[in-house]
Design a protein around this motif. Structure first.
Motif, PDB file in Angstrom:
ATOM      1  N   MET A  87     -66.769  29.688   3.441  1.00  0.00           N
ATOM      2  CA  MET A  87     -65.410  29.442   3.900  1.00  0.00           C
ATOM      3  C   MET A  87     -65.306  28.115   4.643  1.00  0.00           C
ATOM      4  N   GLN A  88     -66.345  27.764   5.395  1.00  0.00           N
ATOM      5  CA  GLN A  88     -66.328  26.489   6.111  1.00  0.00           C
ATOM      6  C   GLN A  88     -66.255  25.311   5.142  1.00  0.00           C
ATOM      7  N   ALA A  89     -66.961  25.430   4.028  1.00  0.00           N
ATOM      8  CA  ALA A  89     -66.951  24.352   3.037  1.00  0.00           C
ATOM      9  C   ALA A  89     -65.571  24.164   2.434  1.00  0.00           C
ATOM     10  N   TYR A  90     -64.792  25.236   2.370  1.00  0.00           N
ATOM     11  CA  TYR A  90     -63.444  25.151   1.795  1.00  0.00           C
ATOM     12  C   TYR A  90     -62.585  24.116   2.531  1.00  0.00           C
ATOM     13  N   GLY A  91     -62.653  24.142   3.856  1.00  0.00           N
ATOM     14  CA  GLY A  91     -61.828  23.213   4.630  1.00  0.00           C
ATOM     15  C   GLY A  91     -62.141  21.759   4.302  1.00  0.00           C
ATOM     16  N   ARG A  92     -63.420  21.457   4.160  1.00  0.00           N
ATOM     17  CA  ARG A  92     -63.810  20.089   3.836  1.00  0.00           C
ATOM     18  C   ARG A  92     -63.306  19.685   2.459  1.00  0.00           C
ATOM     19  N   LEU A 142     -82.550  31.677  -7.217  1.00  0.00           N
ATOM     20  CA  LEU A 142     -83.297  30.705  -8.016  1.00  0.00           C
ATOM     21  C   LEU A 142     -84.189  29.823  -7.141  1.00  0.00           C
ATOM     22  N   ARG A 143     -83.783  29.582  -5.899  1.00  0.00           N
ATOM     23  CA  ARG A 143     -84.560  28.734  -4.979  1.00  0.00           C
ATOM     24  C   ARG A 143     -85.414  29.555  -4.030  1.00  0.00           C
ATOM     25  N   GLN A 144     -85.588  30.814  -4.332  1.00  0.00           N
ATOM     26  CA  GLN A 144     -86.299  31.723  -3.450  1.00  0.00           C
ATOM     27  C   GLN A 144     -87.686  31.181  -3.095  1.00  0.00           C
ATOM     28  N   GLY A 145     -87.982  31.138  -1.792  1.00  0.00           N
ATOM     29  CA  GLY A 145     -89.277  30.670  -1.348  1.00  0.00           C
ATOM     30  C   GLY A 145     -89.345  29.176  -1.092  1.00  0.00           C
ATOM     31  N   SER A 146     -88.318  28.435  -1.432  1.00  0.00           N
ATOM     32  CA  SER A 146     -88.302  26.994  -1.194  1.00  0.00           C
ATOM     33  C   SER A 146     -87.187  26.655  -0.212  1.00  0.00           C
ATOM     34  N   GLU A 147     -87.302  25.485   0.406  1.00  0.00           N
ATOM     35  CA  GLU A 147     -86.319  25.089   1.395  1.00  0.00           C
ATOM     36  C   GLU A 147     -85.009  24.645   0.739  1.00  0.00           C
ATOM     37  N   VAL A 148     -83.914  25.116   1.309  1.00  0.00           N
ATOM     38  CA  VAL A 148     -82.574  24.730   0.860  1.00  0.00           C
ATOM     39  C   VAL A 148     -81.899  24.027   2.032  1.00  0.00           C
ATOM     40  N   THR A 149     -81.661  22.724   1.908  1.00  0.00           N
ATOM     41  CA  THR A 149     -81.027  21.968   2.986  1.00  0.00           C
ATOM     42  C   THR A 149     -79.539  22.290   3.062  1.00  0.00           C
ATOM     43  N   GLU A 150     -78.938  21.853   4.145  1.00  0.00           N
ATOM     44  CA  GLU A 150     -77.490  22.037   4.278  1.00  0.00           C
ATOM     45  C   GLU A 150     -76.752  21.346   3.136  1.00  0.00           C
ATOM     46  N   ASP A 151     -77.240  20.172   2.720  1.00  0.00           N
ATOM     47  CA  ASP A 151     -76.601  19.462   1.610  1.00  0.00           C
ATOM     48  C   ASP A 151     -76.710  20.257   0.315  1.00  0.00           C
ATOM     49  N   ASP A 152     -77.888  20.846   0.074  1.00  0.00           N
ATOM     50  CA  ASP A 152     -78.066  21.680  -1.122  1.00  0.00           C
ATOM     51  C   ASP A 152     -77.096  22.861  -1.097  1.00  0.00           C
ATOM     52  N   PHE A 153     -77.026  23.502   0.068  1.00  0.00           N
ATOM     53  CA  PHE A 153     -76.151  24.672   0.197  1.00  0.00           C
ATOM     54  C   PHE A 153     -74.692  24.269   0.004  1.00  0.00           C
ATOM     55  N   PHE A 154     -74.327  23.107   0.548  1.00  0.00           N
ATOM     56  CA  PHE A 154     -72.946  22.650   0.398  1.00  0.00           C
ATOM     57  C   PHE A 154     -72.601  22.400  -1.068  1.00  0.00           C
ATOM     58  N   LEU A 155     -73.523  21.826  -1.844  1.00  0.00           N
ATOM     59  CA  LEU A 155     -73.265  21.600  -3.264  1.00  0.00           C
ATOM     60  C   LEU A 155     -73.060  22.918  -3.997  1.00  0.00           C
ATOM     61  N   ALA A 156     -73.816  23.938  -3.607  1.00  0.00           N
ATOM     62  CA  ALA A 156     -73.600  25.265  -4.195  1.00  0.00           C
ATOM     63  C   ALA A 156     -72.210  25.776  -3.830  1.00  0.00           C
ATOM     64  N   CYS A 157     -71.781  25.492  -2.595  1.00  0.00           N
ATOM     65  CA  CYS A 157     -70.434  25.895  -2.167  1.00  0.00           C
ATOM     66  C   CYS A 157     -69.362  25.163  -2.977  1.00  0.00           C
ATOM     67  N   VAL A 158     -69.592  23.884  -3.260  1.00  0.00           N
ATOM     68  CA  VAL A 158     -68.622  23.114  -4.054  1.00  0.00           C
ATOM     69  C   VAL A 158     -68.409  23.781  -5.398  1.00  0.00           C
ATOM     70  N   LEU A 159     -69.507  24.113  -6.081  1.00  0.00           N
ATOM     71  CA  LEU A 159     -69.379  24.749  -7.397  1.00  0.00           C
ATOM     72  C   LEU A 159     -68.781  26.149  -7.275  1.00  0.00           C
ATOM     73  N   GLY A 160     -69.120  26.855  -6.187  1.00  0.00           N
ATOM     74  CA  GLY A 160     -68.517  28.166  -5.962  1.00  0.00           C
ATOM     75  C   GLY A 160     -67.013  28.075  -5.800  1.00  0.00           C
TER      76      GLY A 160
END
Length: 384
Positions: free
Chosen positions: A60-65, A112-130
């Motif tokens: 939801m936070q990504a939505y505002g941006r 898909l990224r289980q066990g590996s680091e997901v940065t805030e930028d990575d997570f935000f890109l997933a939010c964009v596509l979501g």
């Protein structure tokens, strides 16, 4: 369709500034770029330097941006009033509902990224596509065109330099076409079915699973139920979120054709559940009063009824299906009850679930199995 407008009562009671303040508070962004480590148990909740942050809240936070990006886009010289209206239109059309489709992108990506680091930028890109997936819930004609353009703007802005950019555009164009065709088939079916109810037939196409195809006698079967739900619902509700997550994680879609096939079947199962709940669920539980009977929809229930009814029951259905009055709706529901459609649905669901479980276990990729299990768990025997 009519143009979509903002509820004037909301604006009068809160005012533009009040609405804006409330949204900004709800959708406030964190600007840190701390890494997030995700495990299977943390599918919905991820650790950050600020403690445990719920994935839905961060979505939801990504939505505002994203909304502010689109409203502030300088490709058109808009007046302040136009930008204010655009922001209100986006707020009205996009962020409501359960957000299941958009959150499915996040869920699948974390698996898909289980066990590996997901940065805030990575997570935000997933939010964009979501949020791109959520943006396809179109309302009015002009609003729909604008929202579709917004998807392209977001994808170009955040993914233009990514190696999978072209694949991302291809999958969005593919699903947009399929969904539009599905909507067209549904509208044509509703129109022609209103003239001749016997055109509502699955004709052996409802589910292509062993021993699960439903055969109906219909020489004039012009409407194929499976086609409607496959293209109108299954592709964008089930395949699109996972396809986005796969591309974001660096995978090739052609390596996951089996995953795609199962997701499509799951989407068809989901729509059949929707058709059943429209008639038999408690309106308070699903949040609406079902109108498939009144709207003369080519629903799974009417197709089943026509396949099992005798001549007298078919006559009752012809006389009452698609009528707006409550007595006609009651006649249709009584016919459904006499045909034991609840039991027929329960048996269908049992066999469909068992087959899907078998198909999922046959997938070689661990992440693919986990994604499919996650989807199936969410929808199996759902009540709303």
């Amino acid at each position: 369709m009519a143009q979509v407008f903002i509820n004037p009562e909301v604006l009068r009671s809160n005012g533009d500034e009040g609405v804006e303040r409330e949204l900004k508070e709800k959708l406030r962004l964190h600007s840190d770029a701390s890494p997030v480590k995700c495990t299977r148990q943390q599918e919905q909740r991820c650790l950050s330097d600020h403690g445990i942050v719920d994935a839905r809240e961060r979505f939801m936070q990504a939505y505002g941006r994203l909304r502010d990006d689109l409203v502030g886009d300088d490709s058109c010289d808009l007046t302040d009033d136009a930008r204010r209206w655009l922001a209100q239109m986006i707020d009205y059309n996009v962020p409501g509902g359960k957000l299941n489709r958009g959150l499915s992108v996040i869920d699948s990506y974390l698996l898909l990224r289980q066990g590996s680091e997901v940065t805030e930028d990575d997570f935000f890109l997933a939010c964009v596509l979501g949020w791109c997936v959520e943006w396809v819930g179109l309302k009015g004609i002009n609003d729909g065109i604008l929202l579709k353009c917004h998807i392209l703007i977001m994808i170009k802005k955040y993914f233009r330099e990514k190696p999978y950019f072209i694949d991302l555009l291809d999958v969005w164009n593919e699903v947009a076409l399929q969904t539009s065709l599905g909507q067209m088939i549904d509208l044509i079916g509703t129109h022609t079915g209103a003239d001749d109810l016997t055109k509502y037939s699955i004709e052996g196409h409802v589910i292509h699973l062993p021993n699960l195809s439903i055969e109906l006698d219909s020489d004039a079967a012009h409407i194929q139920y499976r086609r409607i739900v496959k293209y109108k619902t299954a592709y964008y509700s089930f395949y699109l979120p996972v396809a986005n997550a796969l591309l974001l994680s660096g995978a090739k879609l052609e390596d996951f054709s089996g995953l795609k096939d199962i997701l499509i079947e799951m989407g068809i199962y989901f729509q059949i559940q929707d058709d059943y709940l429209d008639c038999f669920a408690d309106p308070n539980a699903i949040g609406k009063i079902g109108t498939d009977i009144e709207d003369h929809k080519c629903s799974w229930l009417i197709v089943q009824a026509l396949g099992h009814a005798d001549n007298n029951q078919i006559e009752v259905l012809h006389k009452n299906y698609g009528k707006k009055d409550s007595s006609s709706v009651s006649e249709v529901k009584r016919t459904y009850a006499s045909l034991d459609l609840k039991d027929i649905f329960s048996e269908f669901e049992r066999r469909c679930y068992n087959h899907l479980v078998t198909s999922i276990e046959a997938q070689k990729d661990h992440a693919a199995r986990e994604i499919l299990k996650s989807f199936l768990k969410k929808i199996h025997q759902r009540k709303k």
